[in-house]
Design an enzyme around this catalytic site. Structure first.
Site, PDB file in Angstrom:
ATOM      1  N   ASP A  25       7.729  73.392  44.332  1.00  0.00           N
ATOM      2  CA  ASP A  25       6.355  73.532  43.869  1.00  0.00           C
ATOM      3  C   ASP A  25       6.231  74.949  43.283  1.00  0.00           C
ATOM      4  O   ASP A  25       7.069  75.816  43.560  1.00  0.00           O
ATOM      5  CB  ASP A  25       5.441  73.323  45.087  1.00  0.00           C
ATOM      6  CG  ASP A  25       4.033  73.746  44.828  1.00  0.00           C
ATOM      7  OD1 ASP A  25       3.419  73.178  43.918  1.00  0.00           O
ATOM      8  OD2 ASP A  25       3.529  74.650  45.533  1.00  0.00           O
ATOM      9  N   ASP A  27       2.717  77.064  42.318  1.00  0.00           N
ATOM     10  CA  ASP A  27       1.642  77.913  42.865  1.00  0.00           C
ATOM     11  C   ASP A  27       1.604  77.816  44.388  1.00  0.00           C
ATOM     12  O   ASP A  27       1.564  76.721  44.956  1.00  0.00           O
ATOM     13  CB  ASP A  27       0.293  77.479  42.287  1.00  0.00           C
ATOM     14  CG  ASP A  27       0.210  77.721  40.798  1.00  0.00           C
ATOM     15  OD1 ASP A  27      -0.080  78.850  40.401  1.00  0.00           O
ATOM     16  OD2 ASP A  27       0.473  76.771  40.038  1.00  0.00           O
ATOM     17  N   ASP A 229       3.475  73.925  49.298  1.00  0.00           N
ATOM     18  CA  ASP A 229       2.481  74.502  50.223  1.00  0.00           C
ATOM     19  C   ASP A 229       1.197  73.706  50.342  1.00  0.00           C
ATOM     20  O   ASP A 229       0.408  73.945  51.249  1.00  0.00           O
ATOM     21  CB  ASP A 229       2.087  75.906  49.745  1.00  0.00           C
ATOM     22  CG  ASP A 229       1.232  75.832  48.494  1.00  0.00           C
ATOM     23  OD1 ASP A 229       1.728  75.281  47.485  1.00  0.00           O
ATOM     24  OD2 ASP A 229       0.071  76.262  48.523  1.00  0.00           O
TER      25      ASP A 229
END
Ligand SMILES: O=P(O)(O)OC[C@H]1O[C@H](O[C@H]2O[C@H](CO)[C@@H](O)[C@H](O)[C@H]2O)[C@H](O)[C@@H](O)[C@@H]1O
Length: 279
Positions: A25, A27, A229
């Site tokens: 991922d 960001d 996240d």
């Protein structure tokens, strides 16, 4: 924080996997959150480790990838060891490229799975039907009228959807804008996704699980590492299988098998993976 011992053990087990897919991922995993999406950049250490890992897939032609996928299917031996890198992001591809500047050999999945790029085949065109395009216009109008009411709120446009950002609002305005956004989307034919200080409405119904499945099938990898996240990354963790390694960054419920506390820990983890793969 040091990498948990059980995660170190899991990474050691990946050292000799013939073809490893490392999907990340962006960001909140490689890049710290910043007020304006266009200003996000990966931590230098993570960018360096990603570049080193990407060298493990250098030179993979479409034929190599097809041979590799066939070899994995038949279990045939003597395949060269390969590490393929991928970014699996909610960002649209042009925004992902501009902010992440990914290594050339890196596969890219953007807009939560709606946009797809492989180094050998290039970008898969994303074409909306007339109905989807009309719905996107209506949705953009609905969220624009919300953004105009709350100082600091702004829209981000993607080929498959539109995002209401509230990171630059006061806490009170941000919460109110998100609530107003949810209400404005009622009755529209869109997939609504909530992320970190964002509300996204997409006319293409995909998620990161589908994106990760496309990466696994396309690369023919024997095992996958996925690090993320956000709640949107849970779709990716959910499709991991035995022998794969899912890592959740930060707090919150997760289907991932392992957890790291911070983005600096992600850098350390990628560096460990790089050294285990001799890259
Ligand atoms: O799947 P990701 O790669 O994690 O992308 C998720 C969303 O990231 C971006 O928004 C987030 O990061 C911004 C920059 O730090 C921040 O300002 C915002 O509050 C975050 O939600 C991006 O703008 C979205 O399109 C992505 O879906």
């Amino acid at each position: 924080m040091p990498i948990p011992a059980e995660l170190e053990t899991a990474v050691a087990a990946l050292a000799d996997v013939p073809h490893l897919l490392v999907a990340l991922d962006f960001d909140g995993t490689l890049a710290p959150f910043v007020p304006r999406p266009e200003d996000a950049r990966p931590l230098p250490g993570s960018a360096a480790a990603l570049a080193a890992l990407a060298r493990g897939s250098d030179g993979a032609s479409a034929d190599d990838v097809a041979d590799d996928a066939a070899g994995a299917a038949t279990g045939s031996a003597a395949r060269p060891r390969r590490t393929t890198t991928a970014l699996l992001s909610g960002r649209h591809l042009s925004s992902l490229r501009a902010t992440a500047t990914p290594p050339e050999a890196t596969w890219l999945v953007g807009s939560h799975g709606a946009e797809r790029y492989s180094p050998a085949a290039g970008e898969e065109p994303l074409t909306l039907t007339e109905e989807q395009a009309a719905e996107l216009d209506r949705t953009t109008g609905a969220l624009r009228s919300v953004a105009e009411r709350f100082p600091g709120a702004r829209l981000e446009h993607k080929p498959s959807g539109v995002v209401l950002h509230v990171r630059q609002c006061s806490e009170e305005d941000g919460a109110a804008a998100l609530e107003a956004g949810r209400t404005a989307l009622v009755g529209l034919d869109v997939k609504v996704t909530e992320g970190k200080a964002v509300l996204e409405a997409a006319v293409v119904r995909v998620d990161k699980g589908l994106g990760l499945a496309w990466l696994r099938e396309g690369t023919g990898a024997d095992a996958t590492v996925f690090v993320g996240d956000d709640v949107t990354d849970e779709h990716g963790f959910a499709v991991l299988a035995a022998g794969d390694v899912g890592v959740k960054v930060g707090e919150g419920a997760t289907a991932a098998g392992y957890r790291l506390e911070s983005l600096d820990d992600v850098t350390e983890f990628l560096e460990l993976l790089r050294s285990m793969r001799d890259l």
